[in-house]
Design a protein around this motif. Structure first.
Motif, PDB file in Angstrom:
ATOM      1  N   ILE A 125      -6.950  35.078  38.114  1.00 23.46           N
ATOM      2  CA  ILE A 125      -5.984  35.192  37.019  1.00 23.46           C
ATOM      3  C   ILE A 125      -5.469  36.623  37.042  1.00 23.46           C
ATOM      4  CG2 ILE A 125      -5.656  35.056  34.523  1.00 23.46           C
ATOM      5  CD1 ILE A 125      -8.090  33.119  34.498  1.00 23.46           C
ATOM      6  N   ASN A 126      -4.141  36.790  37.219  1.00 24.82           N
ATOM      7  CA  ASN A 126      -3.604  38.121  37.498  1.00 24.82           C
ATOM      8  C   ASN A 126      -2.879  38.756  36.315  1.00 24.82           C
ATOM      9  OD1 ASN A 126      -3.170  40.177  39.610  1.00 24.82           O
ATOM     10  ND2 ASN A 126      -1.010  39.752  39.204  1.00 24.82           N
ATOM     11  N   GLU A 127      -2.215  37.961  35.474  1.00 25.55           N
ATOM     12  CA  GLU A 127      -1.470  38.530  34.346  1.00 25.55           C
ATOM     13  C   GLU A 127      -1.415  37.502  33.217  1.00 25.55           C
ATOM     14  OE1 GLU A 127       2.772  40.840  33.374  1.00 25.55           O
ATOM     15  OE2 GLU A 127       2.440  39.917  35.331  1.00 25.55           O
ATOM     16  N   ILE A 128      -1.541  37.985  31.976  1.00 29.59           N
ATOM     17  CA  ILE A 128      -1.553  37.111  30.798  1.00 29.59           C
ATOM     18  C   ILE A 128      -0.666  37.718  29.723  1.00 29.59           C
ATOM     19  CG2 ILE A 128      -2.971  36.095  28.969  1.00 29.59           C
ATOM     20  CD1 ILE A 128      -5.372  36.290  30.887  1.00 29.59           C
ATOM     21  N   LEU A 150      -1.288  33.298  38.148  1.00 22.38           N
ATOM     22  CA  LEU A 150      -2.377  33.267  39.122  1.00 22.38           C
ATOM     23  C   LEU A 150      -1.932  33.975  40.400  1.00 22.38           C
ATOM     24  CD1 LEU A 150      -3.497  29.523  38.781  1.00 22.38           C
ATOM     25  CD2 LEU A 150      -4.173  31.479  37.374  1.00 22.38           C
ATOM     26  N   PHE A 151      -2.903  34.480  41.159  1.00 20.86           N
ATOM     27  CA  PHE A 151      -2.598  35.123  42.446  1.00 20.86           C
ATOM     28  C   PHE A 151      -3.631  34.687  43.472  1.00 20.86           C
ATOM     29  CE2 PHE A 151      -3.008  38.665  45.504  1.00 20.86           C
ATOM     30  CZ  PHE A 151      -1.711  38.660  45.993  1.00 20.86           C
ATOM     31  N   ASN A 152      -3.160  34.459  44.699  1.00 19.89           N
ATOM     32  CA  ASN A 152      -4.023  34.061  45.805  1.00 19.89           C
ATOM     33  C   ASN A 152      -4.134  35.220  46.785  1.00 19.89           C
ATOM     34  OD1 ASN A 152      -5.338  32.907  47.959  1.00 19.89           O
ATOM     35  ND2 ASN A 152      -3.682  31.487  48.506  1.00 19.89           N
ATOM     36  N   PRO A 153      -5.248  35.975  46.768  1.00 19.83           N
ATOM     37  CA  PRO A 153      -5.363  37.135  47.666  1.00 19.83           C
ATOM     38  C   PRO A 153      -5.803  36.773  49.077  1.00 19.83           C
ATOM     39  CG  PRO A 153      -7.288  37.003  46.259  1.00 19.83           C
ATOM     40  CD  PRO A 153      -6.388  35.873  45.838  1.00 19.83           C
ATOM     41  N   THR A 154      -6.031  35.468  49.357  1.00 21.78           N
ATOM     42  CA  THR A 154      -6.499  35.064  50.680  1.00 21.78           C
ATOM     43  C   THR A 154      -5.334  34.943  51.651  1.00 21.78           C
ATOM     44  OG1 THR A 154      -6.311  32.657  50.399  1.00 21.78           O
ATOM     45  CG2 THR A 154      -8.262  33.728  49.488  1.00 21.78           C
ATOM     46  N   VAL A 160      -9.422  33.093  28.956  1.00 25.26           N
ATOM     47  CA  VAL A 160      -8.766  32.121  29.826  1.00 25.26           C
ATOM     48  C   VAL A 160      -9.682  31.856  31.011  1.00 25.26           C
ATOM     49  CG1 VAL A 160      -6.749  31.635  31.241  1.00 25.26           C
ATOM     50  CG2 VAL A 160      -6.491  32.915  29.116  1.00 25.26           C
ATOM     51  N   LEU A 161      -9.906  30.563  31.321  1.00 25.18           N
ATOM     52  CA  LEU A 161     -10.846  30.163  32.368  1.00 25.18           C
ATOM     53  C   LEU A 161     -10.150  29.267  33.381  1.00 25.18           C
ATOM     54  CD1 LEU A 161     -12.402  29.619  29.301  1.00 25.18           C
ATOM     55  CD2 LEU A 161     -14.315  30.040  30.851  1.00 25.18           C
ATOM     56  N   LEU A 162     -10.400  29.505  34.668  1.00 26.07           N
ATOM     57  CA  LEU A 162      -9.814  28.719  35.753  1.00 26.07           C
ATOM     58  C   LEU A 162     -10.932  28.043  36.535  1.00 26.07           C
ATOM     59  CD1 LEU A 162      -7.314  27.936  37.511  1.00 26.07           C
ATOM     60  CD2 LEU A 162      -7.780  30.003  38.852  1.00 26.07           C
ATOM     61  N   LEU A 168     -13.803  29.612  38.773  1.00 29.12           N
ATOM     62  CA  LEU A 168     -13.297  30.585  39.742  1.00 29.12           C
ATOM     63  C   LEU A 168     -13.082  31.959  39.112  1.00 29.12           C
ATOM     64  CD1 LEU A 168     -10.617  28.457  41.617  1.00 29.12           C
ATOM     65  CD2 LEU A 168     -12.984  28.860  42.277  1.00 29.12           C
ATOM     66  N   ASP A 169     -12.581  31.964  37.881  1.00 25.01           N
ATOM     67  CA  ASP A 169     -12.266  33.244  37.257  1.00 25.01           C
ATOM     68  C   ASP A 169     -12.182  33.057  35.745  1.00 25.01           C
ATOM     69  OD1 ASP A 169     -11.738  35.928  37.110  1.00 25.01           O
ATOM     70  OD2 ASP A 169      -9.606  35.753  37.590  1.00 25.01           O
ATOM     71  N   LYS A 170     -12.517  34.107  35.017  1.00 22.41           N
ATOM     72  CA  LYS A 170     -12.328  34.093  33.566  1.00 22.41           C
ATOM     73  C   LYS A 170     -11.949  35.490  33.114  1.00 22.41           C
ATOM     74  CE  LYS A 170     -17.233  34.730  32.369  1.00 22.41           C
ATOM     75  NZ  LYS A 170     -18.391  34.147  31.647  1.00 22.41           N
ATOM     76  N   VAL A 171     -11.070  35.537  32.126  1.00 18.55           N
ATOM     77  CA  VAL A 171     -10.592  36.807  31.582  1.00 18.55           C
ATOM     78  C   VAL A 171     -10.693  36.730  30.062  1.00 18.55           C
ATOM     79  CG1 VAL A 171      -8.688  38.418  31.407  1.00 18.55           C
ATOM     80  CG2 VAL A 171      -9.016  37.117  33.521  1.00 18.55           C
TER      81      VAL A 171
END
Length: 778
Positions: free
Chosen positions: A39-42, A56-60, A129-131, A139-142
């Motif tokens: 999660i990149n920006e909210i 969302l951002f995919n760094p892969t 926020v949870l993904l 995967l990620d939470k902010v």
């Protein structure tokens, strides 16, 4: 048949949001399996209380299928609820790319890829926020503000019309350390992909042979099997590579008659003799439809590399190509050789007769859909390019509608190289002036020729030139087609394009027969312009495919090119000197010295000198002409380059990047600033310095300055304006070469040893300056 089977490429991965539920399939998986999406920006509160988003951002390095993912929130009491359910979470996030999820009422320059599952769903401050991925793995939470759940320490709450954003995609499992408040939110959707410069490392490994490189453009890819009417499960469409070269079809599209487009995902390559198929909801009609194959640049039916019409689809039968013809078959073979098993109940429909002619070099040649003299003037022209006569008995012409059909019931002979024209009163098919498709079938039901257009100009016919269809104002029924000259187009190359700055686009075009041409720029981000010379501001970095269309009375020329939008660089420039109160008119003597501390040549055109006071508004004054600063060079900016004005008692000066960011700023204040007294940066400190008195007999200028904006003046004829030598006098500004000037100059080039204390009192005799310089070097 087992011996003839070819191994097909198997690609799994959901496509873009428009391809909901569509998969690209064959035999072995090549898709990214590990999901490192962050999660990149909210933003919780935008222009209105529902203008919120989650980026969302995919760094892969590989695209990731988002099918079955889930997005939820937790309140500050710990209650968890859905934002986007796994059923509605569809699409692909590209490698180093973004994916935007927002409230259904969200509006911005870049639209959201997906909306929340309901309009009553929302996020607010003090939330988490949870993904989750499709396996329910978090995967990620902010968490932010007074959140109940977070990583280590919660991030700050975003203020109204602001967001919280990761610091350069950092993911240290500490929300407070990873996120910062962003006063200028910049949501990015799946159309934006970050570009990185890869660094090659010498690992010492033995070099390996490079895999076969695939071409991205080929005429050897064709439609091979269409499955439009499944009793249960998914539709599919298969393409085949009939050439001898590997073809990368990433970004290619499948389109139906209603213009639904399905895109092949990244890494979609077909080896020679191989197959590739898309599976999912492809929007195919069960009764009749036309399927189009377009390459990555294609967007209209007229640009299709291949197309196929079908009708009378039966449940669980596919329409398959075999031995030069298309037939319905009950044997489904996605990713394999087609097998034709003709259904018994439809055998009567496909019977052929040896008396029928099924020549391959008979095709549509000219179509007039919008005549000036009324619909009865519509016509279709067929040409026989065979070496022998062709009988059109039982040949069929169809349009894109379900009912538009004309069958040649009489024996109609077309001699070799001759044309046959049928008019509207005969064929009874109403050709649309808007989007339309026309098909010609031989008696076996095989499609031998087709043409599609988006809009028909009045009095202009659509003609085949042997390779492509073109509009022409010359009507030639029963004659060889004649074309007017297309526009000659030359695009001015785009040098640089930066985020949040206007990029200039310009084209020059000529046409032998048309004086007034029409222009359409498509900038690749949903925005357009209709001017020959225009400018456009991109709101996000990434690569954009720009399309320019130039039209004359009947033809058009399209040019496509990529524009790479980057962040504006931040070279190290600083202000070294201000002269707010020159002797004489301020407008002729005020100046700002700027030094380039970077290692690159900088053109200051488009930069700004902003002036004002610390307590009042600052006004930008653009540098309007080319002003080159080489590495380490200092130059003087005068009013001839930028219409700034410096206050005579107190003020603030800023050097501003073209995108509005501040490169350097200086504040000054003095009760009485003497004529020609300069404010100079020396050893990182700002000091006031007085020049020498003028030589005897020198012209004395009258001080005409005040604290208001100065009258604009122009330089004398022959004068080099704006770029001044350190020692060259400015008009009406003639201080002598003082010891202070020498000291500053030598300090800047590191040519003198440090002195504990130096007397800066001006010398009355300018001729003693040489002795003074020598004393500093001893």
């Amino acid at each position: 048949m087992e011996g003839n089977k070819r191994t097909a490429l198997f690609l799994l991965g959901a496509l873009a949001a428009i391809t909901a539920g569509v998969f690209c399939c064959a035999r072995t998986s090549l898709a990214e399996t590990s999901s490192h999406i962050i999660i990149n920006e909210i933003q919780t509160d935008g222009v209105d209380d529902k203008n919120e988003f989650i980026e969302l951002f995919n760094p892969t390095d590989k695209s990731i299928d988002l099918g079955g993912f889930k997005l939820s929130k937790k309140t500050k009491t710990g209650s968890e609820s859905l934002l986007l359910s796994s059923v509605k979470f569809l699409g692909t996030i590209h490698a180093h790319g973004y994916f935007l999820i927002a409230h259904p009422t969200y509006k911005d320059a870049l639209s959201a890829d997906l909306a929340y599952s309901g309009s009553s769903y929302y996020i607010s401050n003090d939330n988490t926020v949870l993904l989750y991925d499709k396996d329910e793995t978090l995967l990620d939470k902010v968490g932010f503000g007074a959140a109940f759940d977070f990583e280590n320490t919660p991030a700050p709450n975003p203020n109204s019309k602001q967001s919280i954003e990761r610091n350069n995609f950092a993911d240290t499992d500490n929300n407070a350390a990873d996120f910062f408040p962003n006063t200028s939110p910049s949501p990015r959707n799946s159309s934006v992909v970050e570009e990185y410069e890869e660094e090659l490392e010498n690992s010492g490994d033995v070099p390996q042979d490079e895999p076969e490189k695939c071409v991205t453009s080929s005429k050897d890819i064709r439609l091979n099997e269409i499955f439009p009417y499944p009793q249960s499960g998914n539709e599919f469409v298969e393409i085949a590579n009939i050439g001898e070269t590997c073809v990368d079809v990433s970004g290619w599209k499948i389109m139906d008659e209603a213009n639904h487009k399905i895109v092949f995902p990244e890494n979609s390559a077909i080896t020679p003799g191989g197959y590739l198929f898309l599976e999912g909801n492809l929007y195919f009609n069960n009764d009749s439809d036309t399927v189009y194959l377009l390459n990555a640049d294609g967007n209209t039916k007229n640009e299709a590399l291949n197309n196929q019409f079908y009708e009378k689809a039966q449940k669980d039968f596919s329409f398959s190509f075999d031995a030069g013809t298309w037939n319905w078959t009950s044997m489904l073979t996605p990713g394999d050789d087609n097998v034709i098993e003709i259904p018994k109940d439809s055998s009567d429909d496909i019977k052929t007769s040896e008396n029928y002619s099924s020549a391959e070099k008979v095709y549509l040649n000219e179509i007039l859909p919008n005549p000036k003299d009324g619909s009865d003037g519509e016509y279709l022209e067929i040409v026989n390019d065979e070496g022998e006569p062709v009988d059109l008995y039982k040949w069929t012409i169809r349009d894109a509608s379900k009912t538009g059909k004309y069958v040649f019931e009489d024996h109609t002979i077309v001699e070799p190289g001759k044309y046959f024209v049928v008019y509207r009163p005969q064929f009874k098919i109403a050709l649309n002036n808007g989007a339309e498709s026309v098909y010609l079938y031989n008696p076996t039901g095989a499609l031998v020729s087709s043409a599609s257009y988006d809009k028909a100009p009045q009095g202009v016919s659509y003609n085949f030139d042997g390779q492509n269809w073109k509009w022409s104002k010359y009507l030639t029924p029963k004659k060889e087609n004649k074309f007017d000259s297309p526009p000659v187009v030359k695009i001015k190359k785009v040098k640089n394009s930066y985020k949040n700055l206007f990029t200039e686009f310009s084209v020059s075009a000529k046409d032998k027969e048309t004086k007034k041409l029409k222009y359409t720029w498509d900038f690749g981000d949903g925005r357009k312009s209709y001017l020959a010379k225009t400018s456009h501001k991109y709101l996000a970095t990434g690569k954009y495919r720009v399309t320019l269309t130039v039209r004359d009375d009947s033809q058009f020329v399209e040019k496509r090119f990529l524009v790479k939008v980057k962040k504006y660089p931040r070279p190290d420039l600083e202000i070294l000197k201000l002269l707010p109160n020159p002797a004489g008119k301020d407008s002729e003597g005020e100046l700002v010295d700027i030094r380039n501390n970077s290692k690159k040549k900088i053109d200051l055109e488009g930069w700004k000198i902003a002036t004002g006071s610390a307590s009042s508004k600052i006004y930008n004054h653009p540098i309007s002409e080319e002003l080159i600063l080489n590495p380490g060079e200092t130059k003087t900016v005068t009013r001839e380059f930028s219409k700034f004005s410096l206050n005579n008692k107190a003020g603030k000066v800023q050097l501003v990047f073209p995108d509005g960011k501040i490169a350097d700023d200086v504040e000054y204040e003095k009760e009485k600033i003497a004529d020609d007294e300069a404010y100079i940066k020396l050893n990182d400190e700002w000091i006031w310095l007085m020049p020498n008195a003028p030589k005897d007999g020198a012209e004395t200028a009258t001080d005409e300055t005040d604290d208001t904006t100065d009258e604009e003046e122009t330089g004398e004829e022959g004068e080099v304006l704006g770029v001044l030598d350190e020692n060259a006098p400015v008009a009406r500004y003639k201080p002598g070469f003082s010891p202070e000037d020498a000291y500053i100059f030598l300090s800047q080039i590191n040519f003198m040893k440090p002195a504990k204390e130096t007397n800066y009192t001006p010398m009355s005799n300018p001729s003693s300056s040489i002795a003074y310089l020598l004393s500093l070097l001893i």
